[in-house]
Design an enzyme around this catalytic site. Structure first.
Site, PDB file in Angstrom:
ATOM      1  N   GLU A  69      25.028  47.750  70.906  1.00  0.00           N
ATOM      2  CA  GLU A  69      23.703  47.782  70.269  1.00  0.00           C
ATOM      3  C   GLU A  69      23.128  46.375  70.182  1.00  0.00           C
ATOM      4  OE1 GLU A  69      23.615  50.310  66.748  1.00  0.00           O
ATOM      5  OE2 GLU A  69      24.015  52.067  67.976  1.00  0.00           O
ATOM      6  N   GLU A  93      28.155  56.741  71.907  1.00  0.00           N
ATOM      7  CA  GLU A  93      28.084  57.136  70.492  1.00  0.00           C
ATOM      8  C   GLU A  93      27.172  58.349  70.395  1.00  0.00           C
ATOM      9  OE1 GLU A  93      27.274  54.117  67.506  1.00  0.00           O
ATOM     10  OE2 GLU A  93      28.453  52.634  68.620  1.00  0.00           O
TER      11      GLU A  93
HETATM   12  O1  AHR Z   1      28.955  54.744  64.441  1.00  0.00           O
HETATM   13  C1  AHR Z   1      28.452  53.968  63.403  1.00  0.00           C
HETATM   14  C2  AHR Z   1      27.511  52.873  63.905  1.00  0.00           C
HETATM   15  O2  AHR Z   1      26.402  53.435  64.510  1.00  0.00           O
HETATM   16  C3  AHR Z   1      28.064  51.954  64.952  1.00  0.00           C
HETATM   17  O3  AHR Z   1      28.826  50.931  64.423  1.00  0.00           O
HETATM   18  C4  AHR Z   1      26.843  51.421  65.609  1.00  0.00           C
HETATM   19  O4  AHR Z   1      27.026  51.061  66.938  1.00  0.00           O
HETATM   20  C5  AHR Z   1      25.823  52.535  65.426  1.00  0.00           C
HETATM   21  O5  AHR Z   1      24.632  52.073  64.920  1.00  0.00           O
END
Ligand code: AHR
Length: 513
Positions: free
Chosen positions: A194, A316
């Site tokens: 991110e 994710e």
């Molecule tokens: O999964 C939780 C968080 O969500 C992670 O650390 C981040 O990459 C995303 O914003």
């Protein structure tokens, strides 16, 4: 007797309004080409809340039964999922993680404050060795997220050398000094996480330049070949994908995408267990919207990479609700209901369609965080409905996807049409054909007919995951409220499958040949 009478009176309205709807699915086995990579079933383990400490790792001296510090109950449960890969150490944590703090004798490792997640002290007792050894125990591939946000190129380069070099080199020798002679096999590395947000608040142009520099020094040692994943977009940020594809497309093996099934980022995200039917459908609508998002990112990728060399890594995904009442807001601990099980099943049904581009996905996260497989509380452990979907869908790993079309009733959710019945089918490595069906209807059952094309099965068996109420979930007191059961509602009739699905149910059928 009185109680029985009362119960049947209470059930009357359900019988009055619940209907048996119909849907049909047509399989096209002659069009089956794409393999569903096992890496679609990847996991994610961040230093967040009680995921690592308490969830996976309790230390050798813990009264909780463990093997070299890893808790036995969680290990055993995870082994049953045939996990293909695990992403670590973050997430946002990765861009503040300095790997050298997590090697050597544990009592000498420096501590840090986990500024991203609850401000708790991280004692670094779980580091590179502990993670890579865990992957070996689970038989999964590590996916290591490198620190680009606050780490140096040198630090990253040395980490790769430490993990993967077998030479007489400083980092390989340091590893040996710390008790590991042979290098580990580490294929997947993430170059930042991110980077548009917690990983450095960069612009895509700036990140692209930084990526070029960092990736240059992430070396291949011996026969270890790195698969380098650029830090990609969040859901609807198509410009990020465009700029990265244009500037660094030739230097990456994969680009990530994060998509959460979340109500919104500001204010309440809604309770994980106390919700009404509207909330339930809203969540499922938001979940399937990922298909549109994927298609847009993939269209951009196709323009720069028509041969589909670069993988789209959805590293994710999953639900994000308000934390469990009374828990640390920075720990992201949430319960999982049948609604979450649907998010898992519907997501897989979508991912399977695009495995020519989607090479990996990682649900967030494996234990005690967000849409987890497992919840622990001290010595107690439970399996979530999401765990059961991962387990039921195991035959789809490395299977050949069978394209299909669905005709089903649709409902309008968030101004979009969402099919009530969703499906996926594949020819698995064991020679059998598997068909998974999901009926999201909270009230009505579905009579689903599945036309099998040239597949002529000898028999059908199956399992079902369902719940009495949309808010049902497993608790430490009642850990099996939602668990797979044998399904007897499918039969082969006139070359078709006839499947009698109850409301809110997920069915995985096994067709023997
Ligand atoms: O999964 C939780 C968080 O969500 C992670 O650390 C981040 O990459 C995303 O914003």
């Amino acid at each position: 007797m009185k109680r029985l009478l009362l119960m049947s009176l209470l059930l009357v309205p359900v019988f009055l309004f619940a209907q048996q709807k119909t849907a049909s699915v047509v399989l096209q086995p002659d069009q089956a080409r794409l393999k569903i990579s096992k890496h679609i079933y990847g996991q994610f383990a961040e230093h967040l809340g009680t995921l690592i400490y308490g969830g996976l790792w309790v230390g050798e001296n813990s009264p909780i039964p463990n093997t070299k510090g890893y808790r036995n109950d969680v290990l055993e449960a995870l082994k049953k999922l045939s996990i293909p890969n695990m992403r670590w150490p973050g997430g946002c944590f990765a861009d503040e993680y300095h790997w050298m703090d997590g090697i050597g004798p544990r009592e000498k490792r420096p501590k840090m404050v986990n500024t991203n997640w609850g401000g708790v002290v991280e004692d670094n007792s779980f580091g590179t060795h502990e993670f890579l050894n865990l992957c070996e125990m689970l038989g999964c591939e590590p996916y290591v997220s490198m620190n680009v946000g606050s780490g140096s190129v040198e630090e990253m380069a040395k980490w790769v050398e430490y993990m993967t070099s077998s030479g007489d080199s400083p980092m390989a020798n340091l590893r040996r000094q710390n008790g590991r002679e042979e290098p580990w096999k580490v294929r997947y590395v993430g170059v930042g996480n991110e980077s548009w947000g917690c990983g450095g608040n960069m612009r895509p142009e700036y990140y692209s330049d930084l990526y070029r520099r960092y990736q240059t020094y992430a070396r291949n040692y011996g026969n270890n070949r790195l698969f380098k994943v650029a830090s990609g977009a969040s859901d609807y940020d198509y410009n990020w994908t465009e700029v990265l594809m244009k500037n660094i497309g030739n230097q990456m093996s994969g680009i990530s995408l994060h998509y959460y099934t979340v109500k919104g980022w500001s204010g309440s995200k809604g309770s994980a267990t106390q919700f009404n039917t509207d909330d339930y459908y809203f969540t499922l609508g938001k979940c399937v919207e990922i298909e549109e998002v994927l298609l847009k990112h993939m269209e951009i990728m196709d323009r720069y990479d028509a041969r589909k060399r670069i993988g789209l890594m959805v590293d994710e995904w999953g639900t994000w609700f308000d934390v469990e009442p009374g828990t640390n807001p920075g720990f992201l601990r949430q319960q999982s209901t049948i609604r979450d099980a649907f998010v898992a099943a519907l997501s897989f049904n979508i991912f399977h369609k695009y495995t020519d581009r989607i090479q990996m996905t990682n649900i967030a996260q494996v234990v005690n965080v967000l849409q987890s497989m497992i919840l622990t509380d001290g010595p107690k452990m439970l399996l979530t409905p999401t765990y059961h979907v991962f387990e039921m869908y195991k035959p789809f790993q490395e299977a050949t996807n069978i394209p299909l079309t669905i005709t089903s009733e649709k409902m309008t959710i968030r101004n979009k049409e969402v099919a009530v019945v969703s499906a996926t089918a594949a020819k698995a490595q064991d020679g059998k054909v598997y068909v998974a069906l999901a009926n999201i209807d909270a009230v009505n059952g579905q009579q689903v007919s599945v036309a099998l094309g040239n597949i002529a099965p000898k028999g059908v068996s199956g399992r079902i995951l369902t719940a009495q109420n949309i808010t049902d979930h497993n608790t430490f007191e009642k850990p099996s409220v939602i668990a797979p059961a044998t399904f007897t509602g499918a039969k082969i009739q006139g070359g078709q499958l006839q499947v009698n699905m109850p409301s809110k149910s997920i069915v995985v059928l096994e067709l023997s040949m």
